[in-house]
Design a protein around this motif. Structure first.
Motif, PDB file in Angstrom:
ATOM      1  N   MET A   1      13.288  76.126  45.709  1.00 46.69           N
ATOM      2  CA  MET A   1      13.256  76.891  44.473  1.00 46.69           C
ATOM      3  C   MET A   1      12.215  76.372  43.480  1.00 46.69           C
ATOM      4  O   MET A   1      11.837  77.073  42.545  1.00 46.69           O
ATOM      5  CB  MET A   1      14.644  76.856  43.810  1.00 46.69           C
ATOM      6  N   THR A   2      11.731  75.166  43.666  1.00 50.17           N
ATOM      7  CA  THR A   2      10.800  74.568  42.716  1.00 50.17           C
ATOM      8  C   THR A   2       9.419  75.200  42.819  1.00 50.17           C
ATOM      9  O   THR A   2       9.054  75.812  43.815  1.00 50.17           O
ATOM     10  CB  THR A   2      10.671  73.052  42.952  1.00 50.17           C
TER      11      THR A   2
ATOM     12  N   GLY B   1       5.897  77.378  41.367  1.00 51.87           N
ATOM     13  CA  GLY B   1       5.616  78.755  41.007  1.00 51.87           C
ATOM     14  C   GLY B   1       5.309  78.961  39.542  1.00 51.87           C
ATOM     15  O   GLY B   1       5.042  80.072  39.112  1.00 51.87           O
TER      16      GLY B   1
ATOM     17  N   ILE C   1       6.323  83.149  40.973  1.00 49.50           N
ATOM     18  CA  ILE C   1       7.687  82.720  40.645  1.00 49.50           C
ATOM     19  C   ILE C   1       8.724  83.696  41.224  1.00 49.50           C
ATOM     20  O   ILE C   1       9.873  83.342  41.437  1.00 49.50           O
ATOM     21  CB  ILE C   1       7.855  82.541  39.127  1.00 49.50           C
ATOM     22  N   TYR C   2       8.317  84.921  41.487  1.00 50.27           N
ATOM     23  CA  TYR C   2       9.214  85.932  42.053  1.00 50.27           C
ATOM     24  C   TYR C   2       9.049  86.082  43.563  1.00 50.27           C
ATOM     25  O   TYR C   2       9.333  87.137  44.115  1.00 50.27           O
ATOM     26  CB  TYR C   2       8.989  87.288  41.379  1.00 50.27           C
ATOM     27  N   SER C   3       8.624  85.025  44.232  1.00 47.32           N
ATOM     28  CA  SER C   3       8.420  85.108  45.680  1.00 47.32           C
ATOM     29  C   SER C   3       9.768  85.191  46.400  1.00 47.32           C
ATOM     30  O   SER C   3      10.817  84.819  45.870  1.00 47.32           O
ATOM     31  CB  SER C   3       7.647  83.886  46.182  1.00 47.32           C
TER      32      SER C   3
ATOM     33  N   ARG D   1      10.874  83.442  48.765  1.00 48.79           N
ATOM     34  CA  ARG D   1      11.446  82.109  48.979  1.00 48.79           C
ATOM     35  C   ARG D   1      12.285  81.665  47.786  1.00 48.79           C
ATOM     36  O   ARG D   1      13.364  81.102  47.950  1.00 48.79           O
ATOM     37  CB  ARG D   1      10.315  81.114  49.218  1.00 48.79           C
ATOM     38  N   ARG D   2      11.816  81.926  46.580  1.00 49.14           N
ATOM     39  CA  ARG D   2      12.520  81.465  45.378  1.00 49.14           C
ATOM     40  C   ARG D   2      13.648  82.397  44.952  1.00 49.14           C
ATOM     41  O   ARG D   2      14.603  81.954  44.324  1.00 49.14           O
ATOM     42  CB  ARG D   2      11.525  81.312  44.240  1.00 49.14           C
TER      43      ARG D   2
ATOM     44  N   ALA E   1      16.163  80.448  48.766  1.00 52.90           N
ATOM     45  CA  ALA E   1      16.713  79.243  48.135  1.00 52.90           C
ATOM     46  C   ALA E   1      18.146  79.450  47.624  1.00 52.90           C
ATOM     47  O   ALA E   1      19.019  78.626  47.922  1.00 52.90           O
ATOM     48  CB  ALA E   1      15.791  78.769  47.016  1.00 52.90           C
TER      49      ALA E   1
END
Length: 87
Positions: free
Chosen positions: A40-41, A43, A55-57, A59-60, A64
């Motif tokens: 989550m870290t 971005g 930040i809106y990928s 993965r995050r 996560a």
């Protein structure tokens, strides 16, 4: 006198609530939670005037939090697991 000695020996024995299997699942759950927070870290942007859409990928936003929830589920299972239960 013999009964008193037995009571003292029984009081000196340590009974753990959880067994080795419980602790193994707890460590697995903590690993999932830690991995989720690590994914989550990032971005962010160094310049507050510039927006970084990374930040809106996926993965995050999806991966996560799902790993964190799975980790909490594993923790609940580890707490409720009874290693002495026979099949």
């Amino acid at each position: 006198m013999g009964e008193q000695k037995r009571k003292q020996e029984a009081a000196n024995t340590t009974n753990f609530i959880f067994e080795k299997k419980n602790y193994q699942f707890m460590l697995l759950g903590v690993a999932f939670i830690a991995l989720g927070f690590i994914l989550m870290t990032g971005g962010g942007s160094d310049d507050p005037n510039v927006f970084n859409p990374e930040i809106y990928s996926w993965r995050r936003i999806r991966l996560a939090p799902a790993l964190i929830l799975i980790g909490f589920g594993i923790e609940v299972y580890a707490i409720l697991l009874n290693p002495h239960k026979k099949k």
